[in-house]
Design an enzyme around this catalytic site. Sequence first.
Site, PDB file in Angstrom:
ATOM      1  N   LYS A  73     -27.437  15.944 104.674  1.00 35.13           N
ATOM      2  CA  LYS A  73     -27.286  17.382 104.439  1.00 35.13           C
ATOM      3  C   LYS A  73     -27.696  18.242 105.633  1.00 35.13           C
ATOM      4  CE  LYS A  73     -28.469  18.533 100.094  1.00 35.13           C
ATOM      5  NZ  LYS A  73     -29.026  18.403  98.720  1.00 35.13           N
ATOM      6  N   ASP A 110     -26.776  23.981  96.146  1.00 30.92           N
ATOM      7  CA  ASP A 110     -27.852  23.414  95.312  1.00 30.92           C
ATOM      8  C   ASP A 110     -28.631  24.492  94.569  1.00 30.92           C
ATOM      9  OD1 ASP A 110     -27.709  20.670  95.948  1.00 30.92           O
ATOM     10  OD2 ASP A 110     -28.784  21.007  97.814  1.00 30.92           O
ATOM     11  N   PRO A 161     -47.899  20.690 104.514  1.00 28.36           N
ATOM     12  CA  PRO A 161     -47.998  22.153 104.424  1.00 28.36           C
ATOM     13  C   PRO A 161     -47.164  22.889 105.476  1.00 28.36           C
ATOM     14  CG  PRO A 161     -50.183  21.137 104.375  1.00 28.36           C
ATOM     15  CD  PRO A 161     -49.219  20.049 104.720  1.00 28.36           C
TER      16      PRO A 161
HETATM   17  N1  LIG Z   1     -30.309  17.837  90.185  1.00 28.24           N
HETATM   18  C1  LIG Z   1     -29.578  18.047  91.266  1.00 28.24           C
HETATM   19  O1  LIG Z   1     -28.449  18.571  91.217  1.00 28.24           O
HETATM   20  C2  LIG Z   1     -30.166  17.701  92.619  1.00 28.24           C
HETATM   21  C3  LIG Z   1     -29.642  18.312  93.773  1.00 28.24           C
HETATM   22  C4  LIG Z   1     -30.210  17.991  95.025  1.00 28.24           C
HETATM   23  C5  LIG Z   1     -31.252  17.051  95.093  1.00 28.24           C
HETATM   24  N2  LIG Z   1     -31.706  16.478  93.947  1.00 28.24           N
HETATM   25  C6  LIG Z   1     -32.826  15.515  94.015  1.00 28.24           C
HETATM   26  O2  LIG Z   1     -33.908  16.163  94.622  1.00 28.24           O
HETATM   27  C7  LIG Z   1     -34.739  15.225  95.295  1.00 28.24           C
HETATM   28  C8  LIG Z   1     -35.190  15.803  96.625  1.00 28.24           C
HETATM   29  O3  LIG Z   1     -34.058  15.936  97.479  1.00 28.24           O
HETATM   30  P1  LIG Z   1     -34.197  16.624  98.903  1.00 28.24           P
HETATM   31  O4  LIG Z   1     -32.824  16.629  99.471  1.00 28.24           O
HETATM   32  O5  LIG Z   1     -34.938  17.890  98.787  1.00 28.24           O
HETATM   33  O6  LIG Z   1     -35.101  15.539  99.683  1.00 28.24           O
HETATM   34  P2  LIG Z   1     -36.029  15.812 100.943  1.00 28.24           P
HETATM   35  O7  LIG Z   1     -35.460  16.874 101.800  1.00 28.24           O
HETATM   36  O8  LIG Z   1     -36.273  14.464 101.521  1.00 28.24           O
HETATM   37  O9  LIG Z   1     -37.405  16.386 100.337  1.00 28.24           O
HETATM   38  C9  LIG Z   1     -38.252  15.571  99.554  1.00 28.24           C
HETATM   39  C10 LIG Z   1     -39.436  16.384  99.045  1.00 28.24           C
HETATM   40  O10 LIG Z   1     -40.252  15.535  98.227  1.00 28.24           O
HETATM   41  C11 LIG Z   1     -41.567  15.452  98.810  1.00 28.24           C
HETATM   42  N3  LIG Z   1     -42.091  14.093  98.656  1.00 28.24           N
HETATM   43  C12 LIG Z   1     -41.415  12.941  98.837  1.00 28.24           C
HETATM   44  N4  LIG Z   1     -42.228  11.892  98.626  1.00 28.24           N
HETATM   45  C13 LIG Z   1     -43.454  12.400  98.304  1.00 28.24           C
HETATM   46  C14 LIG Z   1     -44.716  11.821  97.973  1.00 28.24           C
HETATM   47  N5  LIG Z   1     -44.888  10.489  97.932  1.00 28.24           N
HETATM   48  N6  LIG Z   1     -45.740  12.656  97.683  1.00 28.24           N
HETATM   49  C15 LIG Z   1     -45.583  13.998  97.733  1.00 28.24           C
HETATM   50  N7  LIG Z   1     -44.407  14.600  98.043  1.00 28.24           N
HETATM   51  C16 LIG Z   1     -43.363  13.811  98.324  1.00 28.24           C
HETATM   52  C17 LIG Z   1     -41.367  15.802 100.263  1.00 28.24           C
HETATM   53  O11 LIG Z   1     -42.600  16.215 100.818  1.00 28.24           O
HETATM   54  P3  LIG Z   1     -42.827  16.160 102.415  1.00 28.24           P
HETATM   55  O12 LIG Z   1     -42.206  17.409 102.975  1.00 28.24           O
HETATM   56  O13 LIG Z   1     -44.305  16.136 102.564  1.00 28.24           O
HETATM   57  O14 LIG Z   1     -42.162  14.912 102.918  1.00 28.24           O
HETATM   58  C18 LIG Z   1     -40.337  16.925 100.149  1.00 28.24           C
HETATM   59  O15 LIG Z   1     -40.926  18.130  99.718  1.00 28.24           O
HETATM   60  C19 LIG Z   1     -33.904  13.941  95.411  1.00 28.24           C
HETATM   61  O16 LIG Z   1     -34.462  12.993  94.537  1.00 28.24           O
HETATM   62  C20 LIG Z   1     -32.521  14.353  94.947  1.00 28.24           C
HETATM   63  O17 LIG Z   1     -31.886  13.307  94.250  1.00 28.24           O
HETATM   64  C21 LIG Z   1     -31.202  16.793  92.719  1.00 28.24           C
END
Ligand SMILES: NC(=O)c1ccc[n+]([C@@H]2O[C@H](COP(=O)([O-])OP(=O)(O)OC[C@H]3O[C@@H](n4cnc5c(N)ncnc54)[C@H](OP(=O)(O)O)[C@@H]3O)[C@@H](O)[C@H]2O)c1
Length: 264
Positions: A73, A110, A161
């Site tokens: 993305k 999103d 943070p």
């Molecule tokens: N329902 C829907 O339509 C929809 C749409 C889009 C995405 N999603 C879901 O949303 C999720 C996130 O997607 P994204 O694109 O935002 O991913 P991303 O950019 O990789 O962000 C992941 C987030 O989760 C946090 N995180 C990951 N592992 C962690 C841990 N062990 N402890 C604490 N925080 C943790 C990260 O914190 P840090 O910044 O500290 O790494 C960051 O804030 C995915 O699972 C995706 O499938 C759903």
Amino acid sequence: MTEITGRTRVFAILADPIAQVKAPQGLNRLMAERGVDGVMVPLHVAAADLPTVVAGLRATQSFGGAIVTVPHKTAIVPLLDAVSDAARLVGAVNAVRREPDGRLVGEILDGAGFVAGLRAAGHDPRGASAYLAGAGGAANAIAFALAEAGVGRLTVHNRTPARVEDLFARLRRLHPALPLASAADPAGHDLVVNATSLGLRPDDPLPLDPAGLAAGQLVAEIIMQPAKTPLLAAAAARGCRTHPGLPMLEGQLALMADFLRMRP
Ligand SMILES: NC(=O)c1ccc[n+]([C@@H]2O[C@H](COP(=O)([O-])OP(=O)(O)OC[C@H]3O[C@@H](n4cnc5c(N)ncnc54)[C@H](OP(=O)(O)O)[C@@H]3O)[C@@H](O)[C@H]2O)c1
């Protein structure tokens, strides 16, 4: 789906891994309902191969556009010819349209999908105090969409943070009057959103401390699988209303189809 012919427009979803994606089912159904001669297919593309694949799709005249998801993305943005203001501020896109001249235009849906899903379930975020766990791609999109939808104040917490500060700096440019805070405790917020990836795996810790949840709060997820995440179970046990992750995608399908010009 109607029969695939030589006139069928081809749409794709770019992801790695790919097996879990849900947009093809939703958008192929929607195209069938709208009478669109198009098909969406999964393209399993590794991060290193994204530039090659995008160059090929740009040159493919029957290609209508793509849904873009993890891990592409953000990486796809510099490969595009234009992105919307929202996508530029969020720094990511999740839909790319191919114009007839081959230009590739990106948009982020999103956040708008999340708000549309909330509203469809009868929850208007206007005026609400909102708490957001996460500052990744989905959280950024949701933060801008909640600000756009008129929340009264926004608290964000993230493991890293610095990403919250970075998000706040961009939010302030577009919404200077919105009160922003960084705090781990979700207590005292009308709307609590998990926008981290925590909850996907059974052994994940909770994204926030459920001791800060109480009746009167609405707790929303973006994780779609499982439908009832440990956070939603903990929230329900504390008397909160809950909102699962799937409506965020459902709320996006019509927005995606319109952006990709899926029409007869
Ligand atoms: N329902 C829907 O339509 C929809 C749409 C889009 C995405 N999603 C879901 O949303 C999720 C996130 O997607 P994204 O694109 O935002 O991913 P991303 O950019 O990789 O962000 C992941 C987030 O989760 C946090 N995180 C990951 N592992 C962690 C841990 N062990 N402890 C604490 N925080 C943790 C990260 O914190 P840090 O910044 O500290 O790494 C960051 O804030 C995915 O699972 C995706 O499938 C759903």
